[in-house]
Design a protein around this motif. Sequence first.
Motif, PDB file in Angstrom:
ATOM      1  N   ILE A   1      13.150  -0.763   4.299  1.00  0.00           N
ATOM      2  CA  ILE A   1      13.390   0.623   3.881  1.00  0.00           C
ATOM      3  C   ILE A   1      12.992   1.628   4.965  1.00  0.00           C
ATOM      4  N   PHE A   2      11.902   1.366   5.697  1.00  0.00           N
ATOM      5  CA  PHE A   2      11.489   2.327   6.724  1.00  0.00           C
ATOM      6  C   PHE A   2      12.370   2.230   7.971  1.00  0.00           C
TER       7      PHE A   2
ATOM      8  N   PHE B   1       7.410  11.487   7.698  1.00  0.00           N
ATOM      9  CA  PHE B   1       8.094  12.052   6.527  1.00  0.00           C
ATOM     10  C   PHE B   1       7.160  12.014   5.325  1.00  0.00           C
ATOM     11  N   ASN B   2       7.469  12.867   4.349  1.00  0.00           N
ATOM     12  CA  ASN B   2       6.622  12.939   3.149  1.00  0.00           C
ATOM     13  C   ASN B   2       6.685  11.635   2.363  1.00  0.00           C
ATOM     14  N   ASP B   3       5.531  11.223   1.839  1.00  0.00           N
ATOM     15  CA  ASP B   3       5.519  10.079   0.932  1.00  0.00           C
ATOM     16  C   ASP B   3       6.230  10.463  -0.368  1.00  0.00           C
ATOM     17  N   LEU B   4       7.029   9.554  -0.862  1.00  0.00           N
ATOM     18  CA  LEU B   4       7.806   9.797  -2.088  1.00  0.00           C
ATOM     19  C   LEU B   4       6.903   9.976  -3.313  1.00  0.00           C
ATOM     20  N   TYR B   5       5.763   9.333  -3.298  1.00  0.00           N
ATOM     21  CA  TYR B   5       4.822   9.403  -4.429  1.00  0.00           C
ATOM     22  C   TYR B   5       3.460   9.871  -3.912  1.00  0.00           C
TER      23      TYR B   5
ATOM     24  N   ASN C   1      -2.437   0.246   5.288  1.00  0.00           N
ATOM     25  CA  ASN C   1      -2.671  -0.958   4.488  1.00  0.00           C
ATOM     26  C   ASN C   1      -1.979  -2.132   5.169  1.00  0.00           C
TER      27      ASN C   1
ATOM     28  N   GLY D   1      -2.916  -3.941  -0.482  1.00  0.00           N
ATOM     29  CA  GLY D   1      -1.911  -3.249  -1.286  1.00  0.00           C
ATOM     30  C   GLY D   1      -0.715  -2.770  -0.498  1.00  0.00           C
ATOM     31  N   GLN D   2      -0.442  -3.384   0.655  1.00  0.00           N
ATOM     32  CA  GLN D   2       0.735  -2.972   1.423  1.00  0.00           C
ATOM     33  C   GLN D   2       1.993  -3.285   0.627  1.00  0.00           C
ATOM     34  N   THR D   3       2.824  -2.269   0.437  1.00  0.00           N
ATOM     35  CA  THR D   3       4.061  -2.466  -0.337  1.00  0.00           C
ATOM     36  C   THR D   3       5.310  -2.374   0.523  1.00  0.00           C
ATOM     37  N   VAL D   4       5.201  -1.719   1.680  1.00  0.00           N
ATOM     38  CA  VAL D   4       6.343  -1.653   2.608  1.00  0.00           C
ATOM     39  C   VAL D   4       5.906  -2.347   3.900  1.00  0.00           C
TER      40      VAL D   4
ATOM     41  N   HIS E   1       2.911   1.657   9.033  1.00  0.00           N
ATOM     42  CA  HIS E   1       2.932   3.106   8.793  1.00  0.00           C
ATOM     43  C   HIS E   1       1.514   3.580   8.568  1.00  0.00           C
TER      44      HIS E   1
ATOM     45  N   HIS F   1      -0.656   6.434   6.633  1.00  0.00           N
ATOM     46  CA  HIS F   1      -0.704   7.487   5.609  1.00  0.00           C
ATOM     47  C   HIS F   1      -1.608   8.605   6.131  1.00  0.00           C
TER      48      HIS F   1
HETATM   49  P1  AMP Z   1       1.883   1.005   1.416  1.00  0.00           P
HETATM   50  O1  AMP Z   1       1.709   0.723  -0.051  1.00  0.00           O
HETATM   51  O2  AMP Z   1       0.630   1.266   2.162  1.00  0.00           O
HETATM   52  O3  AMP Z   1       2.763  -0.062   2.055  1.00  0.00           O
HETATM   53  O4  AMP Z   1       2.663   2.386   1.498  1.00  0.00           O
HETATM   54  C1  AMP Z   1       4.040   2.510   1.275  1.00  0.00           C
HETATM   55  C2  AMP Z   1       4.270   3.935   0.879  1.00  0.00           C
HETATM   56  O5  AMP Z   1       5.635   4.209   1.040  1.00  0.00           O
HETATM   57  C3  AMP Z   1       3.894   4.269  -0.562  1.00  0.00           C
HETATM   58  O6  AMP Z   1       2.901   5.285  -0.585  1.00  0.00           O
HETATM   59  C4  AMP Z   1       5.210   4.735  -1.169  1.00  0.00           C
HETATM   60  O7  AMP Z   1       5.036   5.808  -2.049  1.00  0.00           O
HETATM   61  C5  AMP Z   1       6.007   5.137   0.058  1.00  0.00           C
HETATM   62  N1  AMP Z   1       7.452   5.064  -0.051  1.00  0.00           N
HETATM   63  C6  AMP Z   1       8.192   4.046  -0.540  1.00  0.00           C
HETATM   64  N2  AMP Z   1       9.504   4.325  -0.436  1.00  0.00           N
HETATM   65  C7  AMP Z   1       9.589   5.548   0.146  1.00  0.00           C
HETATM   66  C8  AMP Z   1      10.672   6.396   0.519  1.00  0.00           C
HETATM   67  N3  AMP Z   1      11.952   6.043   0.330  1.00  0.00           N
HETATM   68  N4  AMP Z   1      10.375   7.598   1.082  1.00  0.00           N
HETATM   69  C9  AMP Z   1       9.092   7.969   1.271  1.00  0.00           C
HETATM   70  N5  AMP Z   1       8.038   7.213   0.947  1.00  0.00           N
HETATM   71  C10 AMP Z   1       8.277   6.020   0.381  1.00  0.00           C
END
Ligand code: AMP
Length: 116
Positions: free
Chosen positions: A5-6, A28-32, A86, A92-95, A99, A101
């Motif tokens: 996605i990134f 870019f701004n975090d979506l959440y 992360n 808790g890395q999700t992407v 990156h 934060h």
């Molecule tokens: P992490 O959990 O440390 O891997 O952080 C991934 C971050 O990416 C989370 O805070 C999500 O809210 C953010 N995120 C996921 N998809 C998008 C997106 N399309 N645009 C902006 N931020 C996103």
Amino acid sequence: MSDCIFCKIAAGEIPSTKRYEDEEIIAFNDLYPQAPVHFLVVPKKHIASAADITPENSAVVSKCFEVIAQLAKKENLSGGFRVITNSGADAGQTVDHLHFHILAGSNLGPKLCPDK
Ligand code: AMP
Ligand code: ZN
């Protein structure tokens, strides 16, 4: 990476609210958002996580921190800010694209982790 996605945001294939861009880095701004100010500073080249930083690719990481300092001045984060990355499941890395934060805009408190 085609399914990252990134990488897609860096390529302009997915929209984002950009705060900075050059040939190597996008912010870019975090979506959440988890703070009044919450944006991500991201190398455009795919590096999976902080565990994958090497002598060959670390120059862009250093440049990310230059961009962070530049944006902190530009966005007037004079009260301070927190930088977090992360790496891996326990963090808790999700992407899975490196990156940083940037969190700011209120007193974030002393704790980096929730209580166990
Ligand atoms: P992490 O959990 O440390 O891997 O952080 C991934 C971050 O990416 C989370 O805070 C999500 O809210 C953010 N995120 C996921 N998809 C998008 C997106 N399309 N645009 C902006 N931020 C996103
Ligand atoms: Zn990627």
